[in-house]
Design an enzyme around this catalytic site. Structure first.
Site, mmCIF file in Angstrom:
data_model
loop_
_atom_site.group_PDB
_atom_site.id
_atom_site.type_symbol
_atom_site.label_atom_id
_atom_site.label_comp_id
_atom_site.label_asym_id
_atom_site.label_seq_id
_atom_site.Cartn_x
_atom_site.Cartn_y
_atom_site.Cartn_z
ATOM 1 N N GLY A 1 9.143 46.709 14.368
ATOM 2 C CA GLY A 1 9.407 45.275 14.207
ATOM 3 C C GLY A 1 8.214 44.558 13.593
ATOM 4 O O GLY A 1 8.344 43.781 12.639
ATOM 5 N N CYS B 1 22.535 34.418 25.578
ATOM 6 C CA CYS B 1 21.594 33.308 25.424
ATOM 7 C C CYS B 1 22.280 31.971 25.693
ATOM 8 O O CYS B 1 21.610 30.977 25.961
ATOM 9 C CB CYS B 1 20.994 33.332 24.034
ATOM 10 S SG CYS B 1 22.266 33.347 22.756
ATOM 11 N N GLU C 1 16.178 32.453 16.354
ATOM 12 C CA GLU C 1 17.170 32.135 17.405
ATOM 13 C C GLU C 1 16.607 32.687 18.702
ATOM 14 O O GLU C 1 16.593 33.900 18.902
ATOM 15 C CB GLU C 1 18.514 32.806 17.083
ATOM 16 C CG GLU C 1 19.094 32.485 15.718
ATOM 17 C CD GLU C 1 19.705 31.100 15.637
ATOM 18 O OE1 GLU C 1 19.849 30.448 16.681
ATOM 19 O OE2 GLU C 1 20.027 30.680 14.515
ATOM 20 N N GLU D 1 13.587 31.265 31.641
ATOM 21 C CA GLU D 1 14.809 32.027 31.341
ATOM 22 C C GLU D 1 14.843 33.302 32.176
ATOM 23 O O GLU D 1 13.910 34.106 32.134
ATOM 24 C CB GLU D 1 14.844 32.382 29.848
ATOM 25 C CG GLU D 1 16.168 32.991 29.446
ATOM 26 C CD GLU D 1 16.202 33.454 27.986
ATOM 27 O OE1 GLU D 1 15.191 34.000 27.515
ATOM 28 O OE2 GLU D 1 17.251 33.280 27.348
ATOM 29 N N LYS E 1 16.329 45.836 11.757
ATOM 30 C CA LYS E 1 15.930 46.591 12.951
ATOM 31 C C LYS E 1 16.688 46.094 14.177
ATOM 32 O O LYS E 1 16.493 44.970 14.625
ATOM 33 C CB LYS E 1 14.424 46.434 13.205
ATOM 34 C CG LYS E 1 13.927 47.475 14.201
ATOM 35 C CD LYS E 1 12.596 47.118 14.829
ATOM 36 C CE LYS E 1 12.725 46.280 16.063
ATOM 37 N NZ LYS E 1 13.474 46.892 17.174
HETATM 38 P P1 NAD Z 1 12.903 40.569 22.439
HETATM 39 O O1 NAD Z 1 12.248 39.386 21.845
HETATM 40 O O2 NAD Z 1 12.161 41.402 23.400
HETATM 41 O O3 NAD Z 1 13.377 41.576 21.289
HETATM 42 C C1 NAD Z 1 14.222 41.173 20.243
HETATM 43 C C2 NAD Z 1 13.979 42.054 19.044
HETATM 44 O O4 NAD Z 1 12.663 41.808 18.574
HETATM 45 C C3 NAD Z 1 14.045 43.553 19.330
HETATM 46 O O5 NAD Z 1 14.632 44.204 18.238
HETATM 47 C C4 NAD Z 1 12.588 43.924 19.468
HETATM 48 O O6 NAD Z 1 12.340 45.272 19.173
HETATM 49 C C5 NAD Z 1 11.966 43.013 18.427
HETATM 50 N N1 NAD Z 1 10.539 42.750 18.615
HETATM 51 C C6 NAD Z 1 9.818 42.733 19.755
HETATM 52 N N2 NAD Z 1 8.512 42.478 19.486
HETATM 53 C C7 NAD Z 1 8.414 42.324 18.156
HETATM 54 C C8 NAD Z 1 7.337 42.036 17.271
HETATM 55 N N3 NAD Z 1 6.092 41.888 17.703
HETATM 56 N N4 NAD Z 1 7.600 41.932 15.951
HETATM 57 C C9 NAD Z 1 8.857 42.075 15.492
HETATM 58 N N5 NAD Z 1 9.905 42.375 16.268
HETATM 59 C C10 NAD Z 1 9.698 42.480 17.588
HETATM 60 O O7 NAD Z 1 14.264 40.030 23.044
HETATM 61 P P2 NAD Z 1 15.347 40.854 23.871
HETATM 62 O O8 NAD Z 1 14.785 41.092 25.237
HETATM 63 O O9 NAD Z 1 15.826 41.991 23.056
HETATM 64 O O10 NAD Z 1 16.550 39.807 23.943
HETATM 65 C C11 NAD Z 1 16.659 38.842 24.935
HETATM 66 C C12 NAD Z 1 16.214 37.499 24.420
HETATM 67 O O11 NAD Z 1 16.936 37.157 23.242
HETATM 68 C C13 NAD Z 1 16.486 36.382 25.395
HETATM 69 O O12 NAD Z 1 15.378 35.525 25.434
HETATM 70 C C14 NAD Z 1 17.677 35.662 24.789
HETATM 71 O O13 NAD Z 1 17.802 34.313 25.137
HETATM 72 C C15 NAD Z 1 17.408 35.819 23.340
HETATM 73 N N6 NAD Z 1 18.630 35.645 22.569
HETATM 74 C C16 NAD Z 1 18.773 34.511 21.806
HETATM 75 C C17 NAD Z 1 19.941 34.304 21.088
HETATM 76 C C18 NAD Z 1 20.124 33.077 20.245
HETATM 77 O O14 NAD Z 1 21.032 33.061 19.428
HETATM 78 N N7 NAD Z 1 19.314 32.049 20.389
HETATM 79 C C19 NAD Z 1 20.958 35.253 21.132
HETATM 80 C C20 NAD Z 1 20.771 36.387 21.926
HETATM 81 C C21 NAD Z 1 19.604 36.580 22.629
#
Ligand code: NAD
Length: 493
Positions: A223, A295, A261, A396, A186
């Protein structure tokens, strides 16, 4: 505007469909979500708003495909992955265009980084799987031989964020497929387009039906159903720390394998003995690349006191030269932020910084771009802070906002770098090898860059400590995550 045309041979349908069992299909509920072009602040397509029923359909397809895919020769699996890599390369322009349109990032960045890296992910794991080996332990004198099998897990789940959409989606999918699993994946509902386009390339590359199933939709619906599915035994997730926590809660009672991650608040430690010009140039990137929405961006910049005022002046001057503009303009350095809620969140941190006593050294304002007046644009912002414990230095922000602060000693720099709940990466600028070793060892992070940033060799382990996640991906670490380890012990006479 709804895009219904095509660009370089790839169609931008007004509906972003699911890709299940090798076919594009509508969500079972018939529900759709608006998809925005952040550069204009307009809806330009609709995304399938999938739910547990679509996840089940995808799971059934993946389950049916597993026996054959997991027994497909390594050579054939590898060839299919390499073919997907080539098709991504061949469609670089169209995919980069789609990525910029969906995410707001400069087209130049999507062309130079996002799409080439998506291709490299498939190429790398297509090769890596041919070299993936396991161990044997002979118990000498006991007539016993042990060998370790690393077998595909079955149907696995991959969930990715919006900041590097195809780059991070493929970072998970490629090793999972290479290892012989079948997938329900997803992408983020904020940036679904390139994952949608990938389905077609997988079909063209000859990936058998059902091996990769891409389900579009929101986190709480699609998700959550994916994570809660009792027969999907491993989840690789990249996204926010709060979401990671929620996923852990859902998955833990089912003892799922988890790779998380998560977020970061990465320190840049700049010592006076560094290569100044190089540091300045790279710090500009590590602060504002992709609108600061990586990130790994260094969002807390700590500078040795003797260099502080020089750095402050030069950095502000440099940042003022960055051009905020439409992602498709050639001279744009900073495109649009990904969404209106995200823009508002980032802006609220700038306001908070002022309340907390921070000093805005440059930026801080929304930008109106001619011809794209409703787009989500923000000036690159530098905030001088005076206390590492303030919220802008602890939470963040994930936008084009960095803080700067001086330090006097190596110990103080380390203490401030580590005094945060996150632990993803850190960047260290120094020409002193002893300091490099001392500081690298003491930083509480998963990745340290010294005199460089975002320098990635795909063989290296990637991941964070503390609230930045658990597990490592990259290289054989990813192949280990996506396989189940079994020891076979044979006694012979
Ligand atoms: P998010 O957590 O809102 O969403 C990430 C994904 O998770 C999306 O596909 C979303 O639909 C899904 N999701 C949301 N709620 C869920 C649930 N209850 N169950 C399952 N899936 C769910 O994050 P975002 O806003 O899309 O991305 C930004 C964040 O990602 C920042 O905190 C950033 O630091 C982090 N990030 C981390 C890395 C890393 O490698 N550590 C890399 C890129 C981004």
């Amino acid at each position: 505007m709804i895009i219904t045309g095509s660009f370089n041979g790839i169609n931008y349908m007004k509906k972003i469909l699911n890709y299940i069992n090798g076919e594009y299909c509508e969500p079972i509920s018939g529900a759709w979500i608006d998809n925005f072009d952040p550069s204009k602040g307009e809806v330009y397509s609709k995304i399938a708003d999938s739910n547990a029923e679509d996840i089940e359909k995808a799971y059934q397809a993946a389950k049916a495909a597993f026996p054959s895919w997991s027994n497909t020769t390594i050579e054939k699996r590898s060839n299919i992955l390499l073919k997907i890599a080539s098709l991504i390369e061949e469609n670089l322009d169209s995919l980069a265009y789609a990525e910029s349109l969906d995410n707001g990032k400069p087209l130049s960045l999507a062309k130079a980084v996002d799409i080439p890296r998506a291709s490299s992910n498939f190429r790398f794991f297509g090769h890596a799987i041919t070299q993936f080996a396991s161990e044997a332990h002979e118990s000498v004198g006991l007539n016993t031989m042990n060998f370790t099998l690393r077998q595909p897990i079955g149907v696995v789940g991959c969930i990715s964020p919006w900041n590097l959409p195809l780059y991070l989606f493929t970072w998970k999918i490629a090793p999972a497929l290479a290892a012989g699993n079948t997938l329900v994946a997803k992408p983020s509902e904020v940036t679904p387009m390139t994952a949608y386009l990938l389905g077609d390339l997988c079909t063209k590359a000859g990936l058998p039906k059902g091996v990769l199933n891409i389900v579009q939709g929101t986190g709480p619906s699609a998700g959550q159903a994916l994570v809660a599915h009792p027969n999907i035994k491993a989840i690789s997730f990249t996204g926010g720390t709060k979401t990671g926590e929620h996923i852990s809660r859902t998955a833990a009672p089912m003892f799922k394998k988890l790779s998380l991650e998560l977020g970061g608040k990465n320190p840049n430690l700049i010592f006076a003995d560094c290569n100044y010009d190089l540091m300045l140039e790279v710090t500009l990137k590590s602060s504002f690349a992709n609108q600061g929405q990586i990130c790994l961006c260094g969002s807390r910049i700590f500078v040795e006191k003797s260099l502080y005022s020089t750095f402050k002046n030069d950095f502000v001057k440099k940042v003022r030269t960055l051009k905020v503009g439409n992602p498709f303009d050639k001279d744009t350095n900073i495109g649009a932020l990904v969404s209106k809620p995200h823009l508002e969140k980032v802006k609220s941190y700038i306001e908070l910084a002022k309340e907390e006593g921070g000093k805005i050294l440059c930026g801080g304002n929304l930008v109106t771009v001619e011809g794209s007046e409703n787009g989500y644009y923000l000036e690159p912002t530098i905030i001088e802070v005076f206390d590492n414990q303030c919220r802008v230095n602890q939470e963040e922000i994930f936008g084009p906002v960095v803080t700067i602060m001086p330090f006097e000693t190596e110990e103080e720099a380390l203490q401030m770098a580590n005094n945060v709940k996150y632990g993803l990466s850190a960047t260290l600028w120094t020409s002193n090898i002893d300091r490099t070793m001392r500081v690298s060892k003491q930083l509480e992070v998963g990745i340290v860059w010294v005199n460089t940033w975002l320098n990635r060799d795909l063989r290296t382990p990637f991941g964070g400590v503390k609230n930045s996640g658990i597990g490592r991906e990259g290289g054989f670490e990813a192949l280990k995550f996506f396989t189940e380890t079994k020891n076979v012990c044979i006694k012979y006479e």
